[in-house]
Every structure is written in C-alpha cells, then in structure tokens.
Design a protein around this motif. Structure first.
Motif, PDB file in Angstrom:
ATOM      1  N   CYS A  61      18.543   3.276   7.480  1.00  0.00           N
ATOM      2  CA  CYS A  61      18.354   4.550   6.649  1.00  0.00           C
ATOM      3  C   CYS A  61      19.469   5.540   7.175  1.00  0.00           C
ATOM      4  O   CYS A  61      19.449   5.988   8.424  1.00  0.00           O
ATOM      5  CB  CYS A  61      17.020   5.367   6.884  1.00  0.00           C
ATOM      6  N   LEU A  62      20.449   6.035   6.227  1.00  0.00           N
ATOM      7  CA  LEU A  62      21.634   6.798   6.656  1.00  0.00           C
ATOM      8  C   LEU A  62      20.978   8.024   7.161  1.00  0.00           C
ATOM      9  O   LEU A  62      21.613   8.598   8.191  1.00  0.00           O
ATOM     10  CB  LEU A  62      22.671   6.960   5.445  1.00  0.00           C
ATOM     11  N   ALA A  63      20.082   8.555   6.435  1.00  0.00           N
ATOM     12  CA  ALA A  63      19.502   9.963   6.923  1.00  0.00           C
ATOM     13  C   ALA A  63      18.914   9.930   8.325  1.00  0.00           C
ATOM     14  O   ALA A  63      18.981  10.878   9.085  1.00  0.00           O
ATOM     15  CB  ALA A  63      18.498  10.330   5.665  1.00  0.00           C
ATOM     16  N   VAL A  64      18.150   9.039   8.734  1.00  0.00           N
ATOM     17  CA  VAL A  64      17.620   8.801  10.076  1.00  0.00           C
ATOM     18  C   VAL A  64      18.604   8.630  11.110  1.00  0.00           C
ATOM     19  O   VAL A  64      18.607   9.468  12.053  1.00  0.00           O
ATOM     20  CB  VAL A  64      16.633   7.569  10.258  1.00  0.00           C
ATOM     21  N   SER A  65      19.521   7.990  10.897  1.00  0.00           N
ATOM     22  CA  SER A  65      20.943   7.794  11.781  1.00  0.00           C
ATOM     23  C   SER A  65      21.596   9.336  11.924  1.00  0.00           C
ATOM     24  O   SER A  65      21.930   9.722  13.051  1.00  0.00           O
ATOM     25  CB  SER A  65      21.821   6.950  11.215  1.00  0.00           C
ATOM     26  N   GLU A  92      19.511  11.723  13.881  1.00  0.00           N
ATOM     27  CA  GLU A  92      19.573  11.517  15.482  1.00  0.00           C
ATOM     28  C   GLU A  92      21.107  11.518  16.034  1.00  0.00           C
ATOM     29  O   GLU A  92      21.382  11.124  17.268  1.00  0.00           O
ATOM     30  CB  GLU A  92      19.139   9.868  15.743  1.00  0.00           C
ATOM     31  N   GLY A  93      21.864  12.066  15.338  1.00  0.00           N
ATOM     32  CA  GLY A  93      23.265  12.569  15.687  1.00  0.00           C
ATOM     33  C   GLY A  93      24.357  11.524  15.853  1.00  0.00           C
ATOM     34  O   GLY A  93      25.275  11.389  16.639  1.00  0.00           O
ATOM     35  N   LEU A  94      23.981  10.343  15.124  1.00  0.00           N
ATOM     36  CA  LEU A  94      24.830   9.315  15.204  1.00  0.00           C
ATOM     37  C   LEU A  94      25.734   9.285  13.726  1.00  0.00           C
ATOM     38  O   LEU A  94      25.305  10.044  12.720  1.00  0.00           O
ATOM     39  CB  LEU A  94      23.936   7.987  14.839  1.00  0.00           C
ATOM     40  N   ASP A  95      26.679   8.589  13.680  1.00  0.00           N
ATOM     41  CA  ASP A  95      27.548   8.442  12.537  1.00  0.00           C
ATOM     42  C   ASP A  95      26.690   7.302  11.701  1.00  0.00           C
ATOM     43  O   ASP A  95      26.919   6.501  11.960  1.00  0.00           O
ATOM     44  CB  ASP A  95      29.018   7.883  12.841  1.00  0.00           C
ATOM     45  N   PRO A  96      26.331   7.770  10.432  1.00  0.00           N
ATOM     46  CA  PRO A  96      25.581   6.798   9.527  1.00  0.00           C
ATOM     47  C   PRO A  96      26.734   5.744   8.960  1.00  0.00           C
ATOM     48  O   PRO A  96      26.051   4.544   8.564  1.00  0.00           O
ATOM     49  CB  PRO A  96      24.955   7.680   8.223  1.00  0.00           C
ATOM     50  N   THR A  99      28.887   4.112  10.682  1.00  0.00           N
ATOM     51  CA  THR A  99      29.475   3.292  11.948  1.00  0.00           C
ATOM     52  C   THR A  99      28.204   2.822  12.708  1.00  0.00           C
ATOM     53  O   THR A  99      28.291   1.612  13.232  1.00  0.00           O
ATOM     54  CB  THR A  99      30.583   3.764  12.608  1.00  0.00           C
ATOM     55  N   ALA A 100      27.130   3.434  12.908  1.00  0.00           N
ATOM     56  CA  ALA A 100      26.035   3.265  13.763  1.00  0.00           C
ATOM     57  C   ALA A 100      24.809   2.599  13.049  1.00  0.00           C
ATOM     58  O   ALA A 100      24.720   2.617  11.930  1.00  0.00           O
ATOM     59  CB  ALA A 100      25.611   4.371  14.342  1.00  0.00           C
ATOM     60  N   ARG A 101      24.244   1.645  13.913  1.00  0.00           N
ATOM     61  CA  ARG A 101      23.038   1.045  13.511  1.00  0.00           C
ATOM     62  C   ARG A 101      21.895   2.043  13.264  1.00  0.00           C
ATOM     63  O   ARG A 101      21.716   2.923  14.160  1.00  0.00           O
ATOM     64  CB  ARG A 101      22.709  -0.171  14.223  1.00  0.00           C
ATOM     65  N   ASP A 102      20.993   1.989  12.468  1.00  0.00           N
ATOM     66  CA  ASP A 102      19.696   2.659  12.376  1.00  0.00           C
ATOM     67  C   ASP A 102      19.190   2.746  13.795  1.00  0.00           C
ATOM     68  O   ASP A 102      19.082   1.582  14.317  1.00  0.00           O
ATOM     69  CB  ASP A 102      18.855   2.029  11.442  1.00  0.00           C
ATOM     70  N   PRO A 103      18.862   3.851  14.462  1.00  0.00           N
ATOM     71  CA  PRO A 103      18.302   3.833  15.711  1.00  0.00           C
ATOM     72  C   PRO A 103      17.093   2.968  15.927  1.00  0.00           C
ATOM     73  O   PRO A 103      16.840   2.688  17.005  1.00  0.00           O
ATOM     74  CB  PRO A 103      18.086   5.155  16.238  1.00  0.00           C
TER      75      PRO A 103
END
Length: 350
Positions: free
Chosen positions: A312-316, A319-323, A325-329
């Motif tokens: 989920c790009l929105a969840v990432s 949580e302050g992550l780059d949606p 490049t980052a994996r869903d937390p």
C-alpha cells in the motif's frame, strides 16, 4: 481492454472514477484524510467529466464505474443531477458516504440501483462512536436494516488501527445477514489519521491469519487489503486479486477525483496526476505521474505477488517512507513463487 505495459501484464475490463464531490461533511472522524476547504465543480463541469469518462471507457472497450463520495457526497448542491447524469451515460454507480434514511435510498433506487452503498464503522459501538461521533453506530445499523429491506447492496469498511484490532472480527461477524460485505484497510497516517497508531506486527499478522480463517465460513468477509495475500499463502490458499482487483490499482483501473478537479492516483496519499475537465482522462492516465504510481515500489520487483499486491503506497507514505522505493512496512517479505494451494475449499476470493 486497458493494458499496462511494459512493466506489467495487467489488464482490466473496468475503470473506476472515485469522485469526491465535496469535502463538506457533518462528521468529524478522527482519521479523516482531508478536511481542507475546496471549491466544488458545478453541473456543467461535472457533465464534462462524465462525458469524458464515458468516452474513455468506450475507446478502451471497458465498463465505467463512478463511485460518488466525499466528504458526504449528498451535500453537493447538485448531487442528484450528477447521479442521474451518470446513469444516463450508462455508467455504473456506487455511493461511499454516511448512513442515510430510507427515503434517500428510495430516491437513489428510483434513478438507478447502486452497485453498492458503502458506509464505515470503526469497531463495536463504543469505539465507533468515539471515532465518528455519538450515535454513529446506531445510525449505521439502522441504515443497513433499511438498505436490506430495499435489497440495496451494502458494504462496510473498517480502518484498521492498533486500537480496534481486537474488535474488527467480532464486528464483522455481527454484521452477517445485515451487510453484503465487510472489509478493512490498514490505517494510512495521512491528515487527521497521522495522530493514530497503526496495527503492528506480529499482532497484525495474527489478525490477518484470523481473517483468512474466518472468511472460509463467513462469506460476507471481503478481500481488500493487499497484505491478505501473504496470509492466504500461509493458509495454503491461492492469492486473491488485490485491492482493486489488480493489486494496487492506483492510476491503473482507478483514480480519485477531488472536488476542485485535481486527480490523484489514490485518495489516501498526496498523489496528483492531473486535472479534470481541464485535461482529458486519457491524457491524465497516460501521464508520467500516473505511470510512476502504476509502477509502485521498486522494492516489489521480483515478488511473485507483485501484480496482486504491491503493498500500500499510502501506508508507506504515512510511515514516512518513500512509496516508490520502500517496501510496505508491514510486508513479511518478497514471495519468490506461489505454491500450489493445499486446500481450495475456501469460497472464491474477490
């Protein structure tokens, strides 16, 4: 058929415009994504949007669906004219809003039966009222009863947080025979929701496993959040199709139109990709910004569930992550292959 190339072989026969007609709302929910004041599009602009959507769908030979929401969509001054105009263009319609009395349902049905009318609950009565205002739970149950009496399909959506994790399954079970479908999405900490706490692993994994087990005997439990797919695999079940039927469908088979004409890939995070009706939907869908959101996160590359998940790009983002490049937390890790299911007795996913 709408196709995504070259990075995926996804294709779809349907397209949804989630249209946030207005941000006006009488509720003050504690996880509201956007309480900003935005100008609304009036009927001439709305008709142009509907004509463009119908033309886009005809060009690609796909079914068009307009989900009217908000805020509270019925607070738009020309809601009824827009609903009738969508129907006249042979677009499927649904409502995502607050509970309404039976006479409003009667008026909707007289124009066109909605595919569904979706409302939200946040847990059992005390927790829901604390999140959405005193009396909300009782009003929603009364609405579901009125809709059932009129054979209007209803969906109930729950935003999953740390505080309601233990109430969601009991709530879903209590709605059997009352709601056609009960689903959940994980909290995206955007807007007012930034002040809330998300459900965290390993409690989240246990909840997901419990949902999969319960859905095998409770057919009204729906499949929405993409992280149900790893849980299905843990149970020996095949993956389902994902959040919008194609994993994360942001800017693929789904876009969100805000009251003032901004188009976003997903309403739950800042994701502008264009503007309607100033641009054509075809131009917006083919834009570089839309393609970037369709690609999703680079961290999902190589995962066997990519086309049915993508996290989920929105969840990432929340949580302050780059949606991108980052994996869903909350992702348990990439899946290299999807094994043959040990048990196919579960009801069809979707």
């Amino acid at each position: 058929m709408l196709r995504e190339r070259p990075w995926s072989r996804r294709r779809t026969g349907a397209f949804t415009l989630q249209w946030h007609l207005t941000n006006a709302c009488e509720s003050r929910c504690k996880h509201c994504y956007d309480r900003s004041s935005r100008a609304v599009q009036r009927l001439p602009e709305a008709l142009a949007v509907l004509d463009d959507l119908a033309a886009f769908c005809a060009r690609h030979r796909i079914r068009g669906h307009v989900c009217l929401t908000g805020g509270d969509p019925l607070l738009h001054p020309e809601f009824w004219e827009i609903y009738a105009a969508a129907t006249a263009r042979q677009l499927r319609t649904s409502i995502l809003g607050n509970p309404v009395p039976g006479e409003v349902l009667d008026r909707l049905v007289a124009i066109q039966d909605p595919l569904y009318y979706q409302v939200s609950l946040e847990g059992l009565a005390a927790h829901d009222d604390a999140m959405r205002g005193a009396g909300h739970f009782a009003r929603t149950v009364a609405f579901l009863e009125a809709a059932r009496a009129r054979a209007v399909a209803t969906h109930v959506m729950v935003t999953l947080t740390r505080d309601n994790l233990g109430e969601v399954l009991p709530l879903a079970r209590s709605l059997r025979g009352l709601a056609h479908r009960v689903s959940f999405n994980r909290l995206a900490r955007v807007g007012e929701g930034a002040a809330l706490a998300p459900a965290a692993r390993p409690a989240l994994d246990a909840f997901l496993d419990g949902w999969v087990a319960a859905a095998r005997v409770e057919p009204h439990l729906g499949w929405k959040d993409n992280l149900l797919n790893p849980a299905r695999l843990r149970a020996g079940l095949p993956p389902f199709r994902g959040c919008t039927g194609h994993g994360c469908g942001a800017a693929f088979d789904f876009v969100a139109l805000l009251p003032d004409g901004e188009v976003h890939a997903c309403r739950k995070l800042p994701s502008p990709i264009g503007r309607l009706p100033a641009q054509r939907l075809e131009e917006v869908w083919r834009s570089g910004a839309a393609r970037r959101h369709r690609r999703g996160s680079a961290a999902c590359a190589g995962c066997a569930l990519r086309a049915r998940c993508g996290g989920c790009l929105a969840v990432s983002h929340g949580e302050g992550l780059d949606p991108f490049t980052a994996r869903d937390p909350h992702c348990p890790g990439p899946v290299r292959s999807v094994p043959r299911p040990r048990d196919t007795s579960a009801p069809p996913a979707g």
